[in-house]
Design a protein around this motif. Sequence first.
Motif, PDB file in Angstrom:
ATOM      1  N   ASN A  84       0.801  -1.226   0.000  1.00  0.00           N
ATOM      2  CA  ASN A  84       0.000   0.000   0.000  1.00  0.00           C
ATOM      3  C   ASN A  84       0.834   1.277   0.000  1.00  0.00           C
ATOM      4  O   ASN A  84       0.283   2.373   0.093  1.00  0.00           O
ATOM      5  N   VAL A  85       2.148   1.135  -0.069  1.00  0.00           N
ATOM      6  CA  VAL A  85       3.032   2.300  -0.063  1.00  0.00           C
ATOM      7  C   VAL A  85       3.455   2.608  -1.499  1.00  0.00           C
ATOM      8  O   VAL A  85       4.046   1.762  -2.178  1.00  0.00           O
ATOM      9  N   LYS A  86       3.169   3.833  -1.945  1.00  0.00           N
ATOM     10  CA  LYS A  86       3.485   4.227  -3.317  1.00  0.00           C
ATOM     11  C   LYS A  86       4.418   5.435  -3.320  1.00  0.00           C
ATOM     12  O   LYS A  86       4.145   6.435  -2.661  1.00  0.00           O
ATOM     13  N   GLY A  87       5.509   5.316  -4.050  1.00  0.00           N
ATOM     14  CA  GLY A  87       6.445   6.423  -4.192  1.00  0.00           C
ATOM     15  C   GLY A  87       6.530   6.858  -5.642  1.00  0.00           C
ATOM     16  O   GLY A  87       6.270   6.071  -6.555  1.00  0.00           O
ATOM     17  N   LYS A  88       6.872   8.132  -5.849  1.00  0.00           N
ATOM     18  CA  LYS A  88       6.968   8.629  -7.227  1.00  0.00           C
ATOM     19  C   LYS A  88       7.952   9.781  -7.301  1.00  0.00           C
ATOM     20  O   LYS A  88       8.257  10.443  -6.305  1.00  0.00           O
ATOM     21  N   GLY A  89       8.450  10.004  -8.503  1.00  0.00           N
ATOM     22  CA  GLY A  89       9.380  11.095  -8.736  1.00  0.00           C
ATOM     23  C   GLY A  89       9.417  11.448 -10.213  1.00  0.00           C
ATOM     24  O   GLY A  89       9.042  10.642 -11.064  1.00  0.00           O
ATOM     25  N   THR A  90       9.861  12.662 -10.524  1.00  0.00           N
ATOM     26  CA  THR A  90       9.954  13.139 -11.909  1.00  0.00           C
ATOM     27  C   THR A  90      11.303  13.799 -12.128  1.00  0.00           C
ATOM     28  O   THR A  90      11.807  14.497 -11.244  1.00  0.00           O
ATOM     29  N   THR A  91      11.876  13.578 -13.309  1.00  0.00           N
ATOM     30  CA  THR A  91      13.158  14.173 -13.631  1.00  0.00           C
ATOM     31  C   THR A  91      13.261  14.411 -15.132  1.00  0.00           C
ATOM     32  O   THR A  91      12.385  14.005 -15.907  1.00  0.00           O
ATOM     33  N   PHE A  92      14.325  15.067 -15.542  1.00  0.00           N
ATOM     34  CA  PHE A  92      14.613  15.251 -16.968  1.00  0.00           C
ATOM     35  C   PHE A  92      15.173  13.947 -17.518  1.00  0.00           C
ATOM     36  O   PHE A  92      15.986  13.289 -16.866  1.00  0.00           O
ATOM     37  N   GLY A  93      14.742  13.558 -18.710  1.00  0.00           N
ATOM     38  CA  GLY A  93      15.206  12.313 -19.299  1.00  0.00           C
ATOM     39  C   GLY A  93      15.553  12.458 -20.763  1.00  0.00           C
ATOM     40  O   GLY A  93      15.165  13.422 -21.430  1.00  0.00           O
ATOM     41  N   ALA A  94      16.300  11.488 -21.272  1.00  0.00           N
ATOM     42  CA  ALA A  94      16.688  11.453 -22.680  1.00  0.00           C
ATOM     43  C   ALA A  94      16.637  10.014 -23.182  1.00  0.00           C
ATOM     44  O   ALA A  94      16.891   9.074 -22.418  1.00  0.00           O
ATOM     45  N   GLU A  95      16.294   9.854 -24.458  1.00  0.00           N
ATOM     46  CA  GLU A  95      16.236   8.522 -25.045  1.00  0.00           C
ATOM     47  C   GLU A  95      16.875   8.542 -26.431  1.00  0.00           C
ATOM     48  O   GLU A  95      16.655   9.467 -27.213  1.00  0.00           O
TER      49      GLU A  95
END
Length: 214
Positions: free
Chosen positions: A144-155
């Motif tokens: 029931n524990v949810k973590g999240k994050g956002t960053t700059f990315g490249a592909e």
Amino acid sequence: MIKKLIALGILSISAVSFAQKISISPSVGYAWRLAKTSPDLSRDQKEYLKGLKSGVNFDVALRYEVKPGLLIGFKYSNYSASTSGRFSVMDNMGNVVSANLSTKDNINFYGPELTLTNDAHETKHKLFMSAALGAMTYTSKTENVKGKGTTFGAELDFAYQYQINKNILIGPKLGLSGGTLSKFSYNGQTVELGDDQKESLTRLSLSAAATFRF
């Protein structure tokens, strides 16, 4: 009436010409996360994390041909992996408590893309090289524990496709995705990650890809 027919004919040819410059390229395959596992983890923890180090990779790109050999577009990609295991810990009273845990990870990428091809050459063997920059999001849910994050990315993508006909191409694709999280949120709290705790989202993928031109 003749002038109207001529005008409609020109518009219809222009519309068809524009549509033929649009393509959609989906791919599906497998990917491997390249970040090293911390040596400080226990053997059980390392085994548990192995399930999150590889998983299914899917992406799709919508492209417009600016000129033969040069395309611009927008790309979306998704990596998903899961793992499960049983852990035992000792509480403050010295009692051993055991529980089954499962974790699901997802990495998503969204961003504009630039693609170079050898379409200007008369050959059925097509080569594609694409680069995309944008936002990369990471979510990890353990029970029931949810973590999240956002960053700059490249592909980056490198693909070979065989042209079956004018509108359909298929072939293998090798991809490399990169991004590093310095912040992570869970249970409504945001945590700044230290240099030795940052979450690397870098992965290598191998997929079967197709291109459909309209």
